[in-house]
Scaffold this active site. Structure first.
Site, PDB file in Angstrom:
ATOM      1  N   GLU A 204      48.299  31.546  37.895  1.00  7.73           N
ATOM      2  CA  GLU A 204      48.297  30.028  37.625  1.00  7.73           C
ATOM      3  C   GLU A 204      49.430  29.079  37.229  1.00  7.73           C
ATOM      4  O   GLU A 204      49.575  28.034  37.902  1.00  7.73           O
ATOM      5  CB  GLU A 204      47.124  29.889  36.591  1.00  7.73           C
ATOM      6  CG  GLU A 204      45.729  30.340  37.082  1.00  7.73           C
ATOM      7  CD  GLU A 204      45.416  32.029  36.677  1.00  7.73           C
ATOM      8  OE1 GLU A 204      46.230  32.392  36.398  1.00  7.73           O
ATOM      9  OE2 GLU A 204      44.322  32.085  36.556  1.00  7.73           O
TER      10      GLU A 204
ATOM     11  N   GLU B 249      40.183  37.606  36.597  1.00  2.00           N
ATOM     12  CA  GLU B 249      39.395  37.343  35.447  1.00  2.00           C
ATOM     13  C   GLU B 249      38.030  37.622  35.910  1.00  2.00           C
ATOM     14  O   GLU B 249      37.123  38.213  34.947  1.00  2.00           O
ATOM     15  CB  GLU B 249      39.376  35.626  35.315  1.00  2.00           C
ATOM     16  CG  GLU B 249      40.731  35.228  34.910  1.00  2.00           C
ATOM     17  CD  GLU B 249      40.969  33.823  34.985  1.00  2.00           C
ATOM     18  OE1 GLU B 249      40.797  33.225  36.026  1.00  2.00           O
ATOM     19  OE2 GLU B 249      41.392  33.016  33.868  1.00  2.00           O
TER      20      GLU B 249
ATOM     21  N   ALA C 205      40.803  31.627  42.033  1.00  6.29           N
ATOM     22  CA  ALA C 205      40.100  30.583  42.306  1.00  6.29           C
ATOM     23  C   ALA C 205      40.463  29.808  43.447  1.00  6.29           C
ATOM     24  O   ALA C 205      41.601  29.925  43.930  1.00  6.29           O
ATOM     25  CB  ALA C 205      40.090  29.445  41.182  1.00  6.29           C
TER      26      ALA C 205
HETATM   27  N1  CAA Z   1      42.803  29.764  47.324  1.00  6.26           N
HETATM   28  C1  CAA Z   1      42.833  29.424  48.707  1.00  6.26           C
HETATM   29  N2  CAA Z   1      43.256  30.105  49.817  1.00  6.26           N
HETATM   30  C2  CAA Z   1      43.765  31.232  49.412  1.00  6.26           C
HETATM   31  C3  CAA Z   1      44.018  31.618  48.169  1.00  6.26           C
HETATM   32  C4  CAA Z   1      43.683  31.109  47.057  1.00  6.26           C
HETATM   33  N3  CAA Z   1      43.509  31.438  45.870  1.00  6.26           N
HETATM   34  N4  CAA Z   1      44.683  32.890  48.377  1.00  6.26           N
HETATM   35  C5  CAA Z   1      44.927  33.113  49.585  1.00  6.26           C
HETATM   36  N5  CAA Z   1      44.346  31.922  50.260  1.00  6.26           N
HETATM   37  C6  CAA Z   1      44.393  31.775  51.710  1.00  6.26           C
HETATM   38  C7  CAA Z   1      45.744  31.377  52.365  1.00  6.26           C
HETATM   39  O1  CAA Z   1      45.983  30.081  51.860  1.00  6.26           O
HETATM   40  C8  CAA Z   1      45.779  31.769  53.487  1.00  6.26           C
HETATM   41  O2  CAA Z   1      44.726  30.967  54.275  1.00  6.26           O
HETATM   42  P1  CAA Z   1      45.484  30.259  55.742  1.00  6.26           P
HETATM   43  O3  CAA Z   1      45.511  31.437  56.653  1.00  6.26           O
HETATM   44  O4  CAA Z   1      44.488  29.236  56.333  1.00  6.26           O
HETATM   45  O5  CAA Z   1      46.912  29.530  55.393  1.00  6.26           O
HETATM   46  C9  CAA Z   1      44.886  33.150  53.484  1.00  6.26           C
HETATM   47  O6  CAA Z   1      44.442  33.037  52.266  1.00  6.26           O
HETATM   48  C10 CAA Z   1      45.920  34.256  53.560  1.00  6.26           C
HETATM   49  O7  CAA Z   1      46.778  34.280  52.461  1.00  6.26           O
HETATM   50  P2  CAA Z   1      48.312  34.496  52.679  1.00  6.26           P
HETATM   51  O8  CAA Z   1      48.688  34.048  54.056  1.00  6.26           O
HETATM   52  O9  CAA Z   1      49.186  33.573  51.495  1.00  6.26           O
HETATM   53  O10 CAA Z   1      48.551  35.814  52.396  1.00  6.26           O
HETATM   54  P3  CAA Z   1      49.748  36.901  51.766  1.00  6.26           P
HETATM   55  O11 CAA Z   1      49.524  38.134  52.162  1.00  6.26           O
HETATM   56  O12 CAA Z   1      50.929  36.286  52.439  1.00  6.26           O
HETATM   57  O13 CAA Z   1      49.840  36.651  50.258  1.00  6.26           O
HETATM   58  C11 CAA Z   1      48.930  36.272  47.949  1.00  6.26           C
HETATM   59  C12 CAA Z   1      48.769  36.971  49.515  1.00  6.26           C
HETATM   60  C13 CAA Z   1      50.041  36.752  47.544  1.00  6.26           C
HETATM   61  C14 CAA Z   1      47.682  36.909  47.269  1.00  6.26           C
HETATM   62  C15 CAA Z   1      48.891  34.703  48.303  1.00  6.26           C
HETATM   63  O14 CAA Z   1      47.851  34.498  49.438  1.00  6.26           O
HETATM   64  C16 CAA Z   1      48.612  33.984  47.011  1.00  6.26           C
HETATM   65  O15 CAA Z   1      49.730  33.919  46.380  1.00  6.26           O
HETATM   66  N6  CAA Z   1      47.415  33.538  47.043  1.00  6.26           N
HETATM   67  C17 CAA Z   1      47.227  32.603  45.724  1.00  6.26           C
HETATM   68  C18 CAA Z   1      47.186  33.403  44.495  1.00  6.26           C
HETATM   69  C19 CAA Z   1      46.780  32.737  43.064  1.00  6.26           C
HETATM   70  O16 CAA Z   1      47.811  31.722  42.699  1.00  6.26           O
HETATM   71  N7  CAA Z   1      45.669  32.519  42.465  1.00  6.26           N
HETATM   72  C20 CAA Z   1      45.492  31.955  41.266  1.00  6.26           C
HETATM   73  C21 CAA Z   1      44.423  30.874  41.519  1.00  6.26           C
HETATM   74  S1  CAA Z   1      44.383  29.558  40.603  1.00  6.26           S
HETATM   75  C22 CAA Z   1      43.170  30.261  39.666  1.00  6.26           C
HETATM   76  O17 CAA Z   1      42.379  31.412  39.827  1.00  6.26           O
HETATM   77  C23 CAA Z   1      42.511  29.546  38.379  1.00  6.26           C
HETATM   78  C24 CAA Z   1      41.571  30.253  37.538  1.00  6.26           C
HETATM   79  O18 CAA Z   1      42.061  30.911  36.488  1.00  6.26           O
HETATM   80  C25 CAA Z   1      40.190  29.969  37.340  1.00  6.26           C
END
Ligand code: CAA
Length: 257
Positions: free
Chosen positions: A131, A111, A65
């Site tokens: 999460e 999901e 998300a």
């Molecule tokens: N939401 C918003 N933006 C996101 C994102 C997310 N879930 N995942 C990645 N992005 C964005 C980053 O902020 C970044 O944007 P900027 O360049 O503007 O900073 C861009 O995508 C590239 O991401 P990274 O630079 O972080 O890329 P990476 O290769 O270094 O890492 C990753 C990849 C490990 C997937 C890392 O991006 C990450 O950990 N993302 C979040 C994963 C996460 O926590 N997901 C769960 C979300 S909560 C949820 O989903 C709730 C639910 O159940 C409904």
């Protein structure tokens, strides 16, 4: 219809939907949710669509998300607005839908893949429910669908530690139906979808409904439900065609009737 966050490509009776927010690793914001619900609703109505493939990019199916969208939400807004409740519409899609997953399928991305009927993964796929690392828990079915798919031990491990599992682990745990080389991913999924779309639509819909029902009720009720659906298929022309073709040693011509 053109979408801001989706690419749509119809190949005969199969539609490939590609999540297209590369700048955010296909993070699932409310625009994606509304557009996907809209696209699937029109595909459900379209007799020319027999099956759907949902995919992302090589790097990310979807990284969850959209954290930036929900960062400032408070409880009352989330609760009264039923934040992310609209994803139920995607889970309720009646035609077959295959997730073709490459790269990250995290949080809502994992999901969303689990809302599909089955997952074909590339060797590069990584699944997880991170999460907990953000101070929340899964909200689009992760604690429920993942547990049903892989069992309590692994679901607890993933939801409590936030670690990712690779494609091989996901396949052996039962989350993923097939693992293929990254270059083969889309072809494999489209071929599977085309095969499904070549069968009788009423039978396909009922097969999906019957399998899904097994997660909702007792075995005795599920078996009764299955038998009623099975009986009802003898009212279709396609049952006569399918069995007639077998006996006459020819290829069936299903007409979805
Ligand atoms: N939401 C918003 N933006 C996101 C994102 C997310 N879930 N995942 C990645 N992005 C964005 C980053 O902020 C970044 O944007 P900027 O360049 O503007 O900073 C861009 O995508 C590239 O991401 P990274 O630079 O972080 O890329 P990476 O290769 O270094 O890492 C990753 C990849 C490990 C997937 C890392 O991006 C990450 O950990 N993302 C979040 C994963 C996460 O926590 N997901 C769960 C979300 S909560 C949820 O989903 C709730 C639910 O159940 C409904």
């Amino acid at each position: 219809m053109a979408y801001e966050t989706l690419l749509i490509d119809q190949r005969d009776r199969v539609v490939v939907i590609t999540l297209n927010r590369p700048q955010a690793l296909n993070a699932l914001n409310s625009t994606v949710m509304h557009e996907l619900a809209d696209a699937l609703a029109s595909m459900e109505r379209d007799a020319g669509v027999g099956a759907v493939v949902l995919t992302g990019s090589e790097k990310a199916f979807a990284a969850g998300a959209d954290i930036k969208e929900m960062q400032s939400l408070n409880f009352v807004d989330a609760y009264t607005g039923d934040f992310i409740g609209g994803w139920d519409k995607i889970a309720g899609f009646r035609k077959p839908i295959i997730a073709a997953v490459s790269g990250f399928a995290l949080g809502g991305g994992c999901e969303l893949a689990m809302m599909c009927d089955f997952i074909i993964a590339s060797k590069t796929a990584k699944f997880g429910q991170p999460e907990i690392t953000l101070g929340i828990i899964p909200g689009m079915g992760g604690s429920q669908r993942l547990t049903r798919a892989v069992g309590k031990a692994k679901a607890m491990d993933l939801c409590l530690t936030g670690r990712m599992m690779d494609a091989a682990e996901a396949e052996s745990a039962g989350l993923v139906a097939r693992v293929v080389d990254a270059e083969r991913l889309l072809d494999e999924a489209v071929e599977a979808a085309a095969k499904i779309a070549s069968f009788s639509l009423p039978a396909v819909l009922m097969a999906k409904e019957a399998v899904n029902r097994s997660f909702e009720q007792t075995l005795a009720e599920g078996l009764r439900f299955e038998r009623r659906l099975f009986h009802s298929l003898f009212a279709t022309e396609d049952q006569k065609e399918g069995m007639g073709a077998f006996v006459e040693k020819r290829k069936p011509q299903f007409r979805n009737k």
